[in-house]
Write a protein that holds these residues in place. Sequence first.
Motif, PDB file in Angstrom:
ATOM      1  N   THR A  66      -7.486   5.098   4.960  1.00  0.00           N
ATOM      2  CA  THR A  66      -7.399   5.296   3.515  1.00  0.00           C
ATOM      3  C   THR A  66      -6.016   4.863   3.054  1.00  0.00           C
ATOM      4  OG1 THR A  66      -8.829   7.238   3.710  1.00  0.00           O
ATOM      5  CG2 THR A  66      -7.614   6.996   1.649  1.00  0.00           C
ATOM      6  N   PHE A  67      -5.975   4.146   1.939  1.00  0.00           N
ATOM      7  CA  PHE A  67      -4.694   3.790   1.343  1.00  0.00           C
ATOM      8  C   PHE A  67      -4.888   3.495  -0.135  1.00  0.00           C
ATOM      9  CE2 PHE A  67      -6.465  -0.325   2.098  1.00  0.00           C
ATOM     10  CZ  PHE A  67      -5.890  -1.196   1.182  1.00  0.00           C
ATOM     11  N   THR A  68      -3.807   3.556  -0.872  1.00  0.00           N
ATOM     12  CA  THR A  68      -3.804   3.213  -2.290  1.00  0.00           C
ATOM     13  C   THR A  68      -2.975   1.948  -2.453  1.00  0.00           C
ATOM     14  OG1 THR A  68      -4.003   5.529  -2.902  1.00  0.00           O
ATOM     15  CG2 THR A  68      -3.224   4.014  -4.619  1.00  0.00           C
ATOM     16  N   VAL A  69      -3.520   0.992  -3.180  1.00  0.00           N
ATOM     17  CA  VAL A  69      -2.829  -0.273  -3.396  1.00  0.00           C
ATOM     18  C   VAL A  69      -1.640  -0.043  -4.327  1.00  0.00           C
ATOM     19  CG1 VAL A  69      -3.060  -2.667  -4.158  1.00  0.00           C
ATOM     20  CG2 VAL A  69      -5.014  -1.496  -3.099  1.00  0.00           C
ATOM     21  N   SER A  70      -0.484  -0.602  -3.951  1.00  0.00           N
ATOM     22  CA  SER A  70       0.740  -0.417  -4.733  1.00  0.00           C
ATOM     23  C   SER A  70       0.822  -1.424  -5.885  1.00  0.00           C
ATOM     24  CB  SER A  70       1.970  -0.570  -3.836  1.00  0.00           C
ATOM     25  OG  SER A  70       2.190  -1.931  -3.549  1.00  0.00           O
ATOM     26  N   GLY A 128       0.812  -1.209   0.000  1.00  0.00           N
ATOM     27  CA  GLY A 128       0.000   0.000   0.000  1.00  0.00           C
ATOM     28  C   GLY A 128       0.843   1.255   0.000  1.00  0.00           C
ATOM     29  N   GLU A 129       0.229   2.330  -0.435  1.00  0.00           N
ATOM     30  CA  GLU A 129       0.871   3.650  -0.464  1.00  0.00           C
ATOM     31  C   GLU A 129      -0.122   4.666   0.090  1.00  0.00           C
ATOM     32  OE1 GLU A 129       1.322   3.898  -4.703  1.00  0.00           O
ATOM     33  OE2 GLU A 129       3.210   2.783  -4.684  1.00  0.00           O
ATOM     34  N   SER A 131      -4.993  -5.181  -7.996  1.00  0.00           N
ATOM     35  CA  SER A 131      -5.661  -4.052  -7.341  1.00  0.00           C
ATOM     36  C   SER A 131      -4.876  -2.753  -7.436  1.00  0.00           C
ATOM     37  CB  SER A 131      -5.890  -4.393  -5.872  1.00  0.00           C
ATOM     38  OG  SER A 131      -6.601  -5.595  -5.734  1.00  0.00           O
ATOM     39  N   SER A 132      -3.732  -2.779  -8.081  1.00  0.00           N
ATOM     40  CA  SER A 132      -2.831  -1.634  -8.143  1.00  0.00           C
ATOM     41  C   SER A 132      -3.553  -0.353  -8.557  1.00  0.00           C
ATOM     42  CB  SER A 132      -1.699  -1.927  -9.127  1.00  0.00           C
ATOM     43  OG  SER A 132      -0.812  -0.839  -9.183  1.00  0.00           O
ATOM     44  N   GLY A 133      -3.298   0.716  -7.796  1.00  0.00           N
ATOM     45  CA  GLY A 133      -3.873   2.015  -8.112  1.00  0.00           C
ATOM     46  C   GLY A 133      -5.221   2.284  -7.473  1.00  0.00           C
ATOM     47  N   ARG A 134      -5.867   1.277  -6.945  1.00  0.00           N
ATOM     48  CA  ARG A 134      -7.171   1.487  -6.290  1.00  0.00           C
ATOM     49  C   ARG A 134      -6.949   2.149  -4.932  1.00  0.00           C
ATOM     50  NH1 ARG A 134     -11.686  -2.436  -7.758  1.00  0.00           N
ATOM     51  NH2 ARG A 134     -10.939  -3.402  -9.673  1.00  0.00           N
ATOM     52  N   THR A 135      -7.760   3.150  -4.632  1.00  0.00           N
ATOM     53  CA  THR A 135      -7.716   3.787  -3.325  1.00  0.00           C
ATOM     54  C   THR A 135      -8.967   3.386  -2.564  1.00  0.00           C
ATOM     55  OG1 THR A 135      -6.405   5.640  -4.129  1.00  0.00           O
ATOM     56  CG2 THR A 135      -7.645   5.981  -2.089  1.00  0.00           C
ATOM     57  N   LEU A 136      -8.770   2.858  -1.374  1.00  0.00           N
ATOM     58  CA  LEU A 136      -9.879   2.464  -0.517  1.00  0.00           C
ATOM     59  C   LEU A 136      -9.923   3.380   0.689  1.00  0.00           C
ATOM     60  CD1 LEU A 136      -9.423  -0.172  -2.180  1.00  0.00           C
ATOM     61  CD2 LEU A 136     -10.251  -1.390  -0.184  1.00  0.00           C
ATOM     62  N   ALA A 137     -11.121   3.715   1.109  1.00  0.00           N
ATOM     63  CA  ALA A 137     -11.345   4.461   2.350  1.00  0.00           C
ATOM     64  C   ALA A 137     -12.494   3.748   3.057  1.00  0.00           C
ATOM     65  CB  ALA A 137     -11.708   5.909   2.065  1.00  0.00           C
TER      66      ALA A 137
END
Length: 158
Positions: free
Chosen positions: A83-87, A59-60, A93-99
């Motif tokens: 909240t994080f963005t998948v690396s 994650g990022e 899932s790369s680039g998906r941001t989940l909150a």
Amino acid sequence: MTSTAPDIAHRFAAAFNTRDIEQVLDCFTQDAAYHDLFYGRFSGRSGLGSLFERMYSEGECHEWRMTRVVNDAACTVGEWQFTFTVSAAVPRSSGRTLAFHGVSIFETRARLCHTYREYFDRGAALLGLGISPVAVARITAQRPSVEVTTSGLGVSRS
């Protein structure tokens, strides 16, 4: 005298958001146990270190924000938004941001966490990662969080 020192929930969130594993580990006792709904159970400093290393690798742009905290000498409960963005380490899932929102329980000893557990809608979070409903069902069956009792048939976990 009232202490103005930050509680364990706020200290943990602040440390986690730095992405500095040593700072995060400083929130825990040497023998701590950590029960993560995504990754499972980890214990001891090296186990928790491995968990956080994996979290930061996969994650990022992490932001763990405590929205309400209640505590006493032995336990702190923190409601949060994470909240994080998948690396790129997770290509599907790369680039998906989940909150999403959840609650953490920090059982404490001498202001350090010795047992951590969390609660959030794991199924919705896994779907948000792009995991198929069939795979989500398989994942939740492997690590169930609900006990189901059927009259006369005993207890099963799902």
